[in-house]
Design an enzyme around this catalytic site. Structure first.
Site, PDB file in Angstrom:
ATOM      1  N   LYS A 163      25.425   3.385   4.635  1.00 42.48           N
ATOM      2  CA  LYS A 163      26.647   4.183   4.757  1.00 42.48           C
ATOM      3  C   LYS A 163      27.841   3.429   4.173  1.00 42.48           C
ATOM      4  CE  LYS A 163      29.110   6.760   8.290  1.00 42.48           C
ATOM      5  NZ  LYS A 163      28.532   8.081   8.332  1.00 42.48           N
ATOM      6  N   ARG A 195      31.380   3.744  13.405  1.00 44.05           N
ATOM      7  CA  ARG A 195      30.011   4.274  13.242  1.00 44.05           C
ATOM      8  C   ARG A 195      29.062   3.177  12.784  1.00 44.05           C
ATOM      9  NH1 ARG A 195      32.975   8.675  10.943  1.00 44.05           N
ATOM     10  NH2 ARG A 195      32.488  10.663  11.966  1.00 44.05           N
ATOM     11  N   GLY A 247      21.009   9.471  13.834  1.00 45.96           N
ATOM     12  CA  GLY A 247      21.297   9.679  15.246  1.00 45.96           C
ATOM     13  C   GLY A 247      20.755   8.609  16.166  1.00 45.96           C
ATOM     14  N   MET A 249      21.671   5.382  16.437  1.00 47.63           N
ATOM     15  CA  MET A 249      22.625   4.432  17.002  1.00 47.63           C
ATOM     16  C   MET A 249      23.914   5.176  17.305  1.00 47.63           C
ATOM     17  SD  MET A 249      21.846   0.974  14.995  1.00 47.63           S
ATOM     18  CE  MET A 249      21.956   1.730  13.409  1.00 47.63           C
ATOM     19  N   ARG A 255      24.652   9.963   0.729  1.00 53.83           N
ATOM     20  CA  ARG A 255      23.471   9.098   0.707  1.00 53.83           C
ATOM     21  C   ARG A 255      22.342   9.881   0.037  1.00 53.83           C
ATOM     22  NH1 ARG A 255      22.470   9.648   7.212  1.00 53.83           N
ATOM     23  NH2 ARG A 255      22.162  11.871   7.165  1.00 53.83           N
ATOM     24  N   HIS A 301      19.275  18.017  14.135  1.00 48.26           N
ATOM     25  CA  HIS A 301      18.474  16.804  14.317  1.00 48.26           C
ATOM     26  C   HIS A 301      16.982  17.068  14.064  1.00 48.26           C
ATOM     27  CE1 HIS A 301      16.149  13.951  16.846  1.00 48.26           C
ATOM     28  NE2 HIS A 301      16.950  13.084  16.252  1.00 48.26           N
ATOM     29  N   ARG A 305     -22.958   8.589   0.469  1.00 42.42           N
ATOM     30  CA  ARG A 305     -23.777   8.062   1.565  1.00 42.42           C
ATOM     31  C   ARG A 305     -24.981   8.968   1.726  1.00 42.42           C
ATOM     32  NH1 ARG A 305     -18.230   7.386   4.073  1.00 42.42           N
ATOM     33  NH2 ARG A 305     -18.010   5.230   4.762  1.00 42.42           N
ATOM     34  N   ARG A 310     -25.395   5.094  -2.542  1.00 42.66           N
ATOM     35  CA  ARG A 310     -25.756   3.975  -1.675  1.00 42.66           C
ATOM     36  C   ARG A 310     -27.083   4.276  -0.979  1.00 42.66           C
ATOM     37  NH1 ARG A 310     -22.227   2.570   3.431  1.00 42.66           N
ATOM     38  NH2 ARG A 310     -23.277   4.434   4.234  1.00 42.66           N
ATOM     39  N   GLU A 330     -19.877  -6.403   1.915  1.00 41.11           N
ATOM     40  CA  GLU A 330     -19.451  -6.001   3.257  1.00 41.11           C
ATOM     41  C   GLU A 330     -19.522  -7.144   4.241  1.00 41.11           C
ATOM     42  OE1 GLU A 330     -20.662  -1.665   4.143  1.00 41.11           O
ATOM     43  OE2 GLU A 330     -22.407  -2.566   3.172  1.00 41.11           O
ATOM     44  N   SER A 356     -18.876  -3.302  -4.963  1.00 40.96           N
ATOM     45  CA  SER A 356     -17.981  -2.347  -4.311  1.00 40.96           C
ATOM     46  C   SER A 356     -17.711  -2.890  -2.909  1.00 40.96           C
ATOM     47  CB  SER A 356     -18.629  -0.963  -4.247  1.00 40.96           C
ATOM     48  OG  SER A 356     -17.765  -0.093  -3.552  1.00 40.96           O
ATOM     49  N   GLY A 384     -17.013  -2.875   0.684  1.00 44.76           N
ATOM     50  CA  GLY A 384     -17.073  -1.961   1.839  1.00 44.76           C
ATOM     51  C   GLY A 384     -16.152  -2.551   2.882  1.00 44.76           C
ATOM     52  N   THR A 385     -14.881  -2.189   2.778  1.00 40.84           N
ATOM     53  CA  THR A 385     -13.869  -2.873   3.606  1.00 40.84           C
ATOM     54  C   THR A 385     -13.912  -2.463   5.073  1.00 40.84           C
ATOM     55  OG1 THR A 385     -12.354  -1.276   2.661  1.00 40.84           O
ATOM     56  CG2 THR A 385     -12.237  -3.526   1.814  1.00 40.84           C
ATOM     57  N   ASN A 386     -14.673  -1.418   5.403  1.00 42.92           N
ATOM     58  CA  ASN A 386     -14.820  -1.097   6.836  1.00 42.92           C
ATOM     59  C   ASN A 386     -15.628  -2.196   7.510  1.00 42.92           C
ATOM     60  OD1 ASN A 386     -13.657   1.339   6.115  1.00 42.92           O
ATOM     61  ND2 ASN A 386     -15.618   2.403   5.983  1.00 42.92           N
ATOM     62  N   ASP A 387     -16.824  -2.450   6.946  1.00 40.20           N
ATOM     63  CA  ASP A 387     -17.663  -3.496   7.530  1.00 40.20           C
ATOM     64  C   ASP A 387     -17.083  -4.879   7.280  1.00 40.20           C
ATOM     65  OD1 ASP A 387     -19.899  -2.481   8.999  1.00 40.20           O
ATOM     66  OD2 ASP A 387     -20.564  -1.528   7.141  1.00 40.20           O
ATOM     67  N   CYS A 390     -14.664   0.908  -1.494  1.00 33.56           N
ATOM     68  CA  CYS A 390     -15.032   2.233  -1.016  1.00 33.56           C
ATOM     69  C   CYS A 390     -14.878   2.366   0.500  1.00 33.56           C
ATOM     70  CB  CYS A 390     -16.454   2.584  -1.435  1.00 33.56           C
ATOM     71  SG  CYS A 390     -17.667   1.467  -0.737  1.00 33.56           S
ATOM     72  N   TYR A 411     -11.354   0.185  -9.672  1.00 30.11           N
ATOM     73  CA  TYR A 411     -11.094   1.481  -9.033  1.00 30.11           C
ATOM     74  C   TYR A 411     -11.043   1.349  -7.506  1.00 30.11           C
ATOM     75  CZ  TYR A 411     -16.040   1.572  -7.762  1.00 30.11           C
ATOM     76  OH  TYR A 411     -17.261   1.268  -7.231  1.00 30.11           O
TER      77      TYR A 411
HETATM   78  C1  PEP Z   1     -17.777   0.151   4.510  1.00 24.54           C
HETATM   79  O1  PEP Z   1     -18.379  -0.535   5.327  1.00 24.54           O
HETATM   80  O2  PEP Z   1     -16.633  -0.083   4.116  1.00 24.54           O
HETATM   81  C2  PEP Z   1     -18.431   1.351   3.956  1.00 24.54           C
HETATM   82  C3  PEP Z   1     -17.839   2.063   3.035  1.00 24.54           C
HETATM   83  O3  PEP Z   1     -19.632   1.710   4.486  1.00 24.54           O
HETATM   84  P1  PEP Z   1     -19.802   2.480   5.894  1.00 24.54           P
HETATM   85  O4  PEP Z   1     -18.445   2.909   6.309  1.00 24.54           O
HETATM   86  O5  PEP Z   1     -20.700   3.617   5.609  1.00 24.54           O
HETATM   87  O6  PEP Z   1     -20.420   1.426   6.730  1.00 24.54           O
HETATM   88 MG    MG Z   2     -20.532  -0.304   5.528  1.00 26.32          MG
END
Ligand code: PEP
Ligand code: MG
Length: 916
Positions: A33, A106, A115, A117, A373, A491, A600, A659, A787, A806, A808-811, A873, A893
């Site tokens: 502001k 203000r 709103g 503060m 703004r 608001h 999968r 997979r 993984e 690839s 597998g960022t979940n595991d 993935c 990717y």
């Molecule tokens: C993972 O582990 O990131 C993955 C893509 O495989 P899933 O979720 O099927 O274990």
């Molecule tokens: Mg997995």
């Protein structure tokens, strides 16, 4: 740059009279502001009529919190000096009994926190100066109204809230004063504040002061200087108020930014019928249309517009809506002031090269600019504005791409009420369309209830007369918000628009009975708490019950297409999708997926059409000999091949990463007795045999157990069957003159020996299929998921066998943290609350931990194979921050669910532009 010494630190920045100490680039120091007030007042291309004032910097706020709530030594002296400059410009003196200068205080943080503060207006009024104000304005009613507002705001904001007093709910001083105001109105037999006389208001001032003394045990300060310093201190204190902290949490605003304080000469939109105040946008923030859009109220103060108590009038014909279509426009009411304002808004948009949200006041015919703004807008409007401003050559391609938040795109993909369904139903109420899209939820009447049910995963719609900053948490948890009062700048509308949430405001067709927990429609229907409601935020219609929601046709949105062309030109990272069925694949291709990053295979055993393949899989699982297992697999083969072939065909030669079977086998076995008996009958196997087999499959830690590649090692025939299905499906397509490009991917691998073991099977089957199908070659790649932390650390040796990685960022997240991906809900909220984790690591990649494993894996892998193809993935592939991180690591990717493909494309483009 030399570090400023404490002695010459500049804590106060003045603006007004055609000049300013600061400018727009100083948001960190002056807050949004303050920086924009300086820009409007002082920039050579603007020099707009801004009431003069000064900004106390955010550094004072951090100093205040770092030094036991005290100020830098010279602050008061500097404020006095800045105040005297304002006095000179205004030709009035602060505290002067004949012609008092009045000030507003203000808050203003770096990022707008609407709103959240506190504000104190009309500072400088007391029993003596009010007489001067009466004399000069010639309006005692106005003067006492300003005075009673000051006493109310001051008692509430400075004495009670900043003083750390915590009255019981509904017992705050503002509430007590409001109740008294209502009583007086009742006694006088009037309904509007404006109908009270000067005498009534004068009496109220006295009564308000007594209430302050009685309940807060403090006298309202008569000394203007004390009022001013109290106001400034209260703004700093409000930075750490409950509402502000909550809002910062949701919006991820760092706690240590601090707020600036803007002290500015008051101008009045409530000095009679030749005065007004309004809020406007240089383009329509609800749909992006390019025209001046806004609302105003005659004889009112800014807070009256935002509070939504009176229906505001449209500034021009384009801004009319169903509620305001018969009201007089500002263009007609004050043509010359409107012309001046219109000319200013065009200059502002050209100057800032973005849509501006502006506040103005006309005091006795003279226009003042109070604020400008960058305007908040929903996703649909953001895309339209970015594309059109690019076409108008107001901004370049990169700027256009940076203008849309990746998550804002969700709104374009957002479900709408199915048009056919909507035609069949009659709306029960109509309001103003403040936030687009469709939403279905159960009615709740309080923010607390919305939070409670929202946390349980229930879908709710928050229905209120109006919302206030106290409701933010509930609004956030609700699917949609419906208010009976308020306009498009109230608001509820502002907050919902910022979040891209479905919202209807000003829905005065319904009446809320909060205590009894129902609302009444115009036609006399009662809708109770917990009953279902469907809303169309694009048209402002509400329907009883559940109406089906469907998706919109992106191909008809030319702005979206323009923007996404710019996106694809800018991005370097590929975007694929996680799809398990041909239908998903088709949807993702429509959203621009460049291939499938994760197919999968096990999904063919769930849902529609899965009965037969699941039966055969169970038969395979229950087999006791290799021969039996092979025979079951043979039967299963044709289903697997059909499924894979259909998906390869849809993707038409784009890469499809298939997979191999991943879950532990016991996941496919029924657990209840009845189903087991059925299975025993179907398979012709005794219950005792079945039970023994199930017992053998039991694992204490299935996530770390017999799954992924370990299945393929134990039962090579499972790998063999799947690979054969893949190669046969691909070669059939090729023979049919179509294209196919499968990528075989092995899950949960810990080292190259496992990969080699499986590769031998793949190589053998490849030769057999080529011969059987009579083809020279079948294009394919052989790769691995990364993984396990070990796989990442052994990236170099893994790359000797794999054509691609690839992540597998979940595991990988699960195994890096040691957090079970299925059970983190039990402790995550506390971790987030205590800030032991910045966010859920399963949502956004933990860049310094899991991210480090990815970095090592990529570096080691590419050290062996410089062109190694690398992607991710896990669920993170659709999270904008994680996508940006993947770009920085030089991945090829990301792969994400179909609906997140456009979001990932945009995030990838933004990462490439940011890198420039
Ligand atoms: C993972 O582990 O990131 C993955 C893509 O495989 P899933 O979720 O099927 O274990
Ligand atoms: Mg997995």
């Amino acid at each position: 740059m030399a570090i400023k010494s404490k002695v010459d630190a500049k804590y106060i920045y003045s603006f007004g009279g055609g000049k300013a100490d600061g400018n727009e680039s100083m948001k960190n120091l002056l807050g949004g502001k303050g920086a924009n007030l300086a820009e409007m007042a002082g920039h050579k291309n603007l020099k707009l009529p801004v009431p003069p004032g000064f900004t106390v910097t955010t550094e004072v706020c951090t100093y205040y919190y770092d030094h036991q709530k005290t100020y830098p030594k010279n602050l008061e002296k500097d404020i006095k000096k800045a105040l005297s400059e304002v006095e000179q410009l205004m030709g009035k003196k602060f505290g002067d009994v004949k012609d008092p200068l009045l000030m507003s205080v203000r808050s203003g943080a770096r990022k707008s926190m609407p709103g959240m503060m506190d504000t104190v207006l009309n500072i400088g009024l007391n029993d003596e100066t009010v007489l001067g104000l009466i004399q000069n304005s010639g309006d005692a009613r106005f003067a006492y109204d300003a005075y009673r507002r000051l006493v109310m705001m001051y008692s509430d904001v400075v004495i009670e809230k900043a003083g750390g007093m915590e009255p019981a709910k509904g017992k705050g001083i503002r509430k007590l004063m409001d109740e008294r105001l209502e009583e007086v109105k009742k006694e006088r037999g009037v309904s509007l504040d404006t109908e009270l006389s000067a005498e009534d208001l004068k009496k109220l001032v006295k009564e308000f002061k007594s209430l302050t003394k009685k309940y807060l045990k403090v006298e309202f300060p008569e000394n203007p200087w004390d009022q001013l310093m109290g106001g400034i201190g209260a703004v700093f204190a409000s930075w750490n108020g409950k509402r502000a902290i909550e809002y910062r949490k949701i919006e991820r605003i760092p706690d240590d930014w601090g707020t600036a304080v803007n002290v500015q000469a008051m101008v009045y939109g409530n000095m009679g019928e030749d005065s007004c105040t309004g809020v406007a946008f240089t383009r329509n923030p609800g749909n992006g249309d390019h025209y001046f859009y806004g609302e105003y109220l005659v004889n009112a103060q800014g807070e009256d517009v935002v509070a939504g108590i009176r229906t505001p009038s449209p500034i021009n014909n384009e801004s009319k809506n169903d509620h305001s279509k018969d009201l007089i426009t500002l263009e007609k009411f004050m043509p010359s002031q409107f012309k001046e304002l219109d000319e200013i808004q065009q200059r502002l948009e050209k100057h800032y090269k973005d849509m501006q949200d502006i506040e103005f006041t006309i005091e006795k015919g003279k226009l003042f600019m109070l604020q400008c703004r960058v305007g908040k807008r929903n996703g649909i409007a953001a895309v339209k504005m970015a594309a059109e401003m690019y076409q108008e050559k107001l901004i370049d391609a990169d700027t256009a791409v940076m203008r849309v938040g990746p998550n804002q795109l969700i709104e374009l993909l957002l479900p709408m009420i199915d048009p056919e369904e909507e035609k069949k139903n009659k709306p029960i109420a109509k309001g103003l369309p403040a936030g687009p899209g469709g939403a279905v939820g159960k009615v709740v009447f309080s923010s607390e209830e919305a939070v409670e049910l929202g946390l349980k995963g229930e879908k709710v719609i928050l229905v209120r007369e109006e919302t206030s900053p106290e409701d933010v948490d509930g609004m956030h948890k609700a699917q949609a918000i419906l208010t009976t009062k308020g306009g498009m700048t109230s608001h509820a509308a502002l907050v919902a628009r910022g979040w891209g949430k479905c919202c209807i405001v000003g829905c005065n067709d319904i009446e809320i009975f909060e205590k009894e927990k129902y609302f009444l429609t115009k036609e006399g229907k009662k809708i109770h708490d917990g009953e279902w409601l469907t809303m169309n935020g694009t048209t402002g219609m509400a329907y009883e019950g559940v109406l089906e929601l469907s998706n919109t046709d992106l191909n008809k949105n030319t702005s979206y297409k323009t923007l996404m062309t710019l996106v694809d030109k800018a991005k370097k990272l590929g975007v694929r999708t996680n799809a398990d069925t041909p239908k998903d694949a088709e949807q993702a291709a429509y959203f621009g997926a460049e291939g499938i990053g994760l197919f999968r295979t096990e999904h063919m055993f769930y849902g529609e059409g899965s009965e037969k393949p699941l039966f055969l899989l169970r038969k395979m699982i229950m087999s006791t000999t290799v021969k039996e297992r092979k025979s079951a697999l043979n039967e299963l083969f044709k289903f697997v091949k059909k499924d894979i072939k259909a998906t390869l065909e849809v993707m038409d030669g784009k890469p499809v990463t298939i997979r191999l079977l991943d879950p532990p086998l016991h996941e496919f076995v029924p657990h209840d007795k009845e189903k087991l008996q059925e299975l025993s009958k179907e398979l012709g196997v005794r219950m005792s045999v079945l039970n023994r087999r199930i017992l053998a499959l039991h694992e204490n830690n299935p996530m770390l157990g017999h799954r992924g590649v370990r299945l393929g090692v134990s039962y090579p025939e499972i790998t063999e069957m799947q690979v054969r299905a893949i190669f046969e499906a691909a070669s059939e397509l090729i023979k049919e003159g179509k294209k196919a490009f499968p990528e075989i991917m092995i899950p949960v691998v810990m080292g190259k020996h496992e990969l080699r073991h499986q590769k031998e099977i793949v190589d053998q089957v490849y030769l057999e299929v080529c011969e059987k199908m009579n083809v020279q070659s079948i294009p394919y790649l052989y790769g691995t998921m990364i993984e396990t932390p070990r796989a990442a650390l052994k990236g170099d040796s893994m790359a000797t066998v794999a054509d691609f990685f690839s992540f597998g960022t979940n595991d990988l997240t699960q195994m890096c943290f040691g957090f079970s991906r299925d059970d983190i809900g039990g402790f995550l909220p506390k971790y987030l609350d205590l800030k032991l984790l910045p966010e859920d690591p399963f949502v956004s990649i933990d860049q310094s931990g899991v991210g480090e494993l990815i970095r090592i894996g990529v570096e080691k892998g590419r050290g062996i194979k410089p062109k190694l193809k690398v992607g991710i993935c896990g669920e993170h592939g659709g999270d904008p921050e994680s996508v940006k991180f993947c770009h920085q690591l030089g991945l090829n990717y990301v792969s994400c669910s179909p609906f997140r493909v456009p979001i990932a494309r945009l995030a990838a483009a933004q990462a490439a532009i940011e890198e420039k």
